[in-house]
Structures are given as structure tokens and as C-alpha cells.
Scaffold this active site. Sequence first.
Site, PDB file in Angstrom:
ATOM      1  N   SER A   4     -19.782 -43.228  31.341  1.00 55.61           N
ATOM      2  CA  SER A   4     -18.785 -42.735  30.390  1.00 55.61           C
ATOM      3  C   SER A   4     -18.298 -43.886  29.529  1.00 55.61           C
ATOM      4  O   SER A   4     -18.256 -45.033  29.991  1.00 55.61           O
ATOM      5  CB  SER A   4     -17.595 -42.145  31.138  1.00 55.61           C
ATOM      6  OG  SER A   4     -16.508 -41.938  30.251  1.00 55.61           O
ATOM      7  N   TYR A  61     -12.096 -43.425  38.081  1.00 56.02           N
ATOM      8  CA  TYR A  61     -13.206 -42.869  37.299  1.00 56.02           C
ATOM      9  C   TYR A  61     -13.937 -43.986  36.549  1.00 56.02           C
ATOM     10  O   TYR A  61     -15.165 -44.086  36.595  1.00 56.02           O
ATOM     11  CB  TYR A  61     -12.649 -41.829  36.323  1.00 56.02           C
ATOM     12  CG  TYR A  61     -13.680 -41.106  35.481  1.00 56.02           C
ATOM     13  CD1 TYR A  61     -14.327 -39.966  35.954  1.00 56.02           C
ATOM     14  CD2 TYR A  61     -13.987 -41.539  34.194  1.00 56.02           C
ATOM     15  CE1 TYR A  61     -15.257 -39.287  35.167  1.00 56.02           C
ATOM     16  CE2 TYR A  61     -14.906 -40.873  33.407  1.00 56.02           C
ATOM     17  CZ  TYR A  61     -15.541 -39.741  33.897  1.00 56.02           C
ATOM     18  OH  TYR A  61     -16.457 -39.078  33.107  1.00 56.02           O
TER      19      TYR A  61
HETATM   20  P1  NAD Z   1     -18.249 -30.240  34.182  1.00 57.31           P
HETATM   21  O1  NAD Z   1     -16.964 -30.287  34.954  1.00 57.31           O
HETATM   22  O2  NAD Z   1     -18.468 -29.139  33.214  1.00 57.31           O
HETATM   23  O3  NAD Z   1     -19.479 -30.287  35.171  1.00 57.31           O
HETATM   24  C1  NAD Z   1     -19.474 -31.048  36.342  1.00 57.31           C
HETATM   25  C2  NAD Z   1     -20.356 -30.350  37.355  1.00 57.31           C
HETATM   26  O4  NAD Z   1     -20.392 -31.148  38.548  1.00 57.31           O
HETATM   27  C3  NAD Z   1     -19.856 -28.963  37.745  1.00 57.31           C
HETATM   28  O5  NAD Z   1     -20.926 -28.048  37.705  1.00 57.31           O
HETATM   29  C4  NAD Z   1     -19.336 -29.165  39.168  1.00 57.31           C
HETATM   30  O6  NAD Z   1     -19.455 -28.003  39.980  1.00 57.31           O
HETATM   31  C5  NAD Z   1     -20.238 -30.285  39.649  1.00 57.31           C
HETATM   32  N1  NAD Z   1     -19.644 -31.040  40.760  1.00 57.31           N
HETATM   33  C6  NAD Z   1     -18.387 -31.534  40.838  1.00 57.31           C
HETATM   34  N2  NAD Z   1     -18.212 -32.141  42.018  1.00 57.31           N
HETATM   35  C7  NAD Z   1     -19.376 -32.025  42.697  1.00 57.31           C
HETATM   36  C8  NAD Z   1     -19.810 -32.440  43.978  1.00 57.31           C
HETATM   37  N3  NAD Z   1     -18.979 -33.096  44.810  1.00 57.31           N
HETATM   38  N4  NAD Z   1     -21.075 -32.150  44.364  1.00 57.31           N
HETATM   39  C9  NAD Z   1     -21.907 -31.467  43.544  1.00 57.31           C
HETATM   40  N5  NAD Z   1     -21.542 -31.052  42.315  1.00 57.31           N
HETATM   41  C10 NAD Z   1     -20.296 -31.323  41.906  1.00 57.31           C
HETATM   42  O7  NAD Z   1     -18.336 -31.657  33.452  1.00 57.31           O
HETATM   43  P2  NAD Z   1     -19.242 -32.215  32.262  1.00 57.31           P
HETATM   44  O8  NAD Z   1     -18.306 -32.537  31.165  1.00 57.31           O
HETATM   45  O9  NAD Z   1     -20.410 -31.372  32.015  1.00 57.31           O
HETATM   46  O10 NAD Z   1     -19.683 -33.617  32.919  1.00 57.31           O
HETATM   47  C11 NAD Z   1     -20.983 -33.919  33.367  1.00 57.31           C
HETATM   48  C12 NAD Z   1     -21.063 -35.425  33.583  1.00 57.31           C
HETATM   49  O11 NAD Z   1     -20.838 -36.107  32.348  1.00 57.31           O
HETATM   50  C13 NAD Z   1     -20.020 -35.959  34.564  1.00 57.31           C
HETATM   51  O12 NAD Z   1     -20.592 -36.970  35.362  1.00 57.31           O
HETATM   52  C14 NAD Z   1     -18.985 -36.566  33.649  1.00 57.31           C
HETATM   53  O13 NAD Z   1     -18.233 -37.575  34.291  1.00 57.31           O
HETATM   54  C15 NAD Z   1     -19.837 -37.088  32.531  1.00 57.31           C
HETATM   55  N6  NAD Z   1     -19.090 -37.298  31.288  1.00 57.31           N
HETATM   56  C16 NAD Z   1     -18.466 -36.249  30.664  1.00 57.31           C
HETATM   57  C17 NAD Z   1     -17.743 -36.484  29.507  1.00 57.31           C
HETATM   58  C18 NAD Z   1     -17.015 -35.386  28.781  1.00 57.31           C
HETATM   59  O14 NAD Z   1     -16.237 -35.687  27.883  1.00 57.31           O
HETATM   60  N7  NAD Z   1     -17.217 -34.114  29.121  1.00 57.31           N
HETATM   61  C19 NAD Z   1     -17.661 -37.782  28.983  1.00 57.31           C
HETATM   62  C20 NAD Z   1     -18.301 -38.823  29.638  1.00 57.31           C
HETATM   63  C21 NAD Z   1     -19.014 -38.559  30.790  1.00 57.31           C
END
Ligand code: NAD
Length: 254
Positions: free
Chosen positions: A145, A160
Site C-alpha cells: 500500500s 497496517y
Molecule cells: P476488501 O475489503 O474489499 O477485500 C479484502 C478481502 O480479504 C475480502 O474478501 C475479505 O473477506 C478477505 N479477508 C480479510 N481477512 C481475511 C483473512 N483473515 N483470511 C482470508 N481472507 C480475508 O479490500 P480491497 O480494497 O479489495 O483490498 C485488497 C488488498 O488491497 C488488501 O490487501 C488491501 O490492504 C490492499 N490495498 C487496498 C487499497 C484500497 O484503497 N482499497 C489500497 C492499498 C492496498
Amino acid sequence: TAFPASRTVILTGAASPRGIGRASAHYLAERGWSIGIIDLDAEAAKRVAEEIALEHGVAAAGAGANVADEDQVRAAFDELEGSLPQIVALVNLAGVSSPVPYLEVTAEEWNRVLDINLNGVHYATRRAVESMVKHGVGRVVSLSSVSAQRGGGTYSKTPYSAAKAGIIGFSRSVARELGQQGITVNVISPGPIDTDIMGGTLTEERKEKMAADGVLPRIGSPRDIAAAINYLISEDAGFVTGQTLNVDGGLYMH
Ligand code: NAD
């Protein structure tokens, strides 16, 4: 080693309806990848796999696992590997946010976030590369991130940022060790992406404010990240390893 004609990408955390993982699974299936989904929500993982198989005509399967539990991760891989083509790629997307200010972080919160966001990446990567080395070809991509690089400042805070920065060091080291085995290991570092990870706090007003902060005046879409994943797991990206690709609208330049 060349890619096999029939190949699987495993995505962790690809079950949430508006998440980066589900969008990426569709994007990759459209380009011929068979899809394995591992998510905490087993039912949702299977539902998304079914929808992908129907829509794109590729093999797809889902399995439930908490990525913070190594036994569950290994069992899910065993299950998926039994029913899908050769595992060529892994994308680590499972993650949770943590908006707690540093002075209020408990041991429990620290461990929860590190267990899921960093240990989870290790458990899935370790199991996936055990399969990949047998065939001498593999691609691993993990989601860091911009908050790892800029010191938070988006939504989530210190645990995080620490876990997401850990992913970068982890990936460089595994990349160095497994390059000889035909495996590349890379990181994508997204800026703010329009998903549900910020727990409903991503209002239109907040989106506009975040967008104004970037060089490119918008927040990102799951598709922006899916396209980067598609490149890094492609056969043609075989000379790229240990890298962090910032897909963040220019928030962090280096
Ligand atoms: P999201 O919350 O939509 O999806 C996260 C997924 O991870 C969900 O399907 C959830 O059920 C699953 N999950 C959570 N805990 C879990 C566990 N213990 N075991 C198995 N599955 C688990 O989030 P997103 O925005 O799609 O994020 C996806 C990735 O991208 C993450 O790693 C997040 O940190 C990273 N990210 C997101 C952003 C953003 O702005 N959305 C920015 C930077 C990085």
C-alpha cells in the site's frame, strides 16, 4: 520454462463484491487464466468462482481459509490444486484495514493486523511456491500500500503500514532466493482504491479530497490494479522480479 497452456492463478481475498480481488479474478479469467479463490468467507469464495466459470468459461473453484492460519491455508491450496490446472501464479490480496491511532494500538490489534496482512502473505506464498518449484515456473504478486511508503496518511495507520512495508522486504528476499527456480516475486502498491475496505468511510467528499492530493486527479478503481496484476503474472514479465509497482495516481514517486 514456458507457461503451460492451461494454468491457474490463486487469489486470496477475492470474495468481497466490490473488492480488488473479485475484479482481478474476472479480469484474469477473461484473459484465459483458471481461477482459484481463497477467502475467509468460504461461501462467497465459491459463489465468485461459480460466477467466473459461468461468465468466462474457465475452470474456477473457491475455498475457505483464514490466511492467518497456516494449516487452513495449506488445506485450501490442497483442495484447489486437486481440481484446477497447474498453479502458475499467486496473488496475495487478503487484508484488513486498521485505522487505530498508534497510542491506542493494543497488543491484540497489532497481532491481528500483522497475522493477517503479513504472516498470511508468507503462509500462502510458502505453500504456492512449493508447487511452483516442481514445474520450474511461477509468479507471486502481493498487495502492499502507498501507506507503507508514505507513512500512512490514507486511512489505516501504523500496524497496517508496518505489515505492508514488511511485504516489500519479504518479497525482495523470496525473489532473490527463488529466481533460479523460475519464480518471480513482485509487489503492487496501490493508492486509495474505491472498494469497501475503509468500512463505509470512503464518502464522495472524502474521495474528492483524496483525489485532489494526487498527480492524477481521481481515486483508483479495482480495474487499475487488476491490469497491473495481469502484467506482473504474465509470461512476458519473466525478467521483472523483486519490484514494487506503485499504482497510485502519482501519490508516491521515487
Ligand atoms: P476488501 O475489503 O474489499 O477485500 C479484502 C478481502 O480479504 C475480502 O474478501 C475479505 O473477506 C478477505 N479477508 C480479510 N481477512 C481475511 C483473512 N483473515 N483470511 C482470508 N481472507 C480475508 O479490500 P480491497 O480494497 O479489495 O483490498 C485488497 C488488498 O488491497 C488488501 O490487501 C488491501 O490492504 C490492499 N490495498 C487496498 C487499497 C484500497 O484503497 N482499497 C489500497 C492499498 C492496498
